[in-house]
Design a protein around this motif. Structure first.
Motif, mmCIF file in Angstrom:
data_model
loop_
_atom_site.group_PDB
_atom_site.id
_atom_site.type_symbol
_atom_site.label_atom_id
_atom_site.label_comp_id
_atom_site.label_asym_id
_atom_site.label_seq_id
_atom_site.Cartn_x
_atom_site.Cartn_y
_atom_site.Cartn_z
ATOM 1 N N LEU A 8 63.490 22.093 54.156
ATOM 2 C CA LEU A 8 64.446 22.995 53.536
ATOM 3 C C LEU A 8 65.854 22.958 54.268
ATOM 4 N N CYS A 9 65.775 22.594 55.514
ATOM 5 C CA CYS A 9 67.246 22.582 56.107
ATOM 6 C C CYS A 9 68.047 21.180 55.676
ATOM 7 N N ASP A 10 67.036 20.231 55.158
ATOM 8 C CA ASP A 10 67.704 19.013 54.741
ATOM 9 C C ASP A 10 68.200 19.172 53.377
ATOM 10 N N ALA A 11 67.514 19.747 52.674
ATOM 11 C CA ALA A 11 67.584 20.028 51.141
ATOM 12 C C ALA A 11 68.824 20.868 50.956
ATOM 13 N N ILE A 12 69.037 21.705 51.928
ATOM 14 C CA ILE A 12 70.301 22.656 51.632
ATOM 15 C C ILE A 12 71.326 21.886 52.297
ATOM 16 N N ALA A 13 71.315 21.103 53.381
ATOM 17 C CA ALA A 13 72.552 20.361 53.655
ATOM 18 C C ALA A 13 72.903 19.241 52.651
ATOM 19 N N GLU A 14 71.906 18.780 52.069
ATOM 20 C CA GLU A 14 72.399 17.629 51.102
ATOM 21 C C GLU A 14 72.828 18.357 49.591
ATOM 22 N N ASN A 15 72.571 19.598 49.409
ATOM 23 C CA ASN A 15 72.773 20.404 48.310
ATOM 24 C C ASN A 15 72.928 21.777 48.579
ATOM 25 N N PRO A 16 73.891 22.498 48.786
ATOM 26 C CA PRO A 16 73.905 23.798 49.104
ATOM 27 C C PRO A 16 73.397 24.966 48.035
#
Length: 66
Positions: A8-16
């Motif tokens: 989840l953290c990486d997904a949000i970092a890649e695309n808010p």
């Protein structure tokens, strides 16, 4: 590109925008939760949501940014 193994953290970092998509499913994204370091697949199982739907929506959001 986000896949079912992305945390989840990486997904949000890649695309808010991923945070808004996940919150639309009732998935907590901003608080310190077990979701932060879980994969999108683990989260989809926990919440009973189709993983393909989540991944496709997040990646569609990514495509719209470029």
């Amino acid at each position: 590109m986000v896949d079912k193994y992305t945390s989840l953290c990486d997904a949000i970092a890649e695309n808010p925008i991923a945070a808004d998509i996940l919150m639309s499913y009732g998935i907590a994204t901003y608080d310190i939760t077990e979701n932060q370091f879980s994969s999108l697949e683990e989260i989809s199982i926990r919440y009973g949501i189709d993983i393909n739907s989540i991944v496709n929506q997040i990646n569609s959001g990514l495509a719209n940014l470029y």
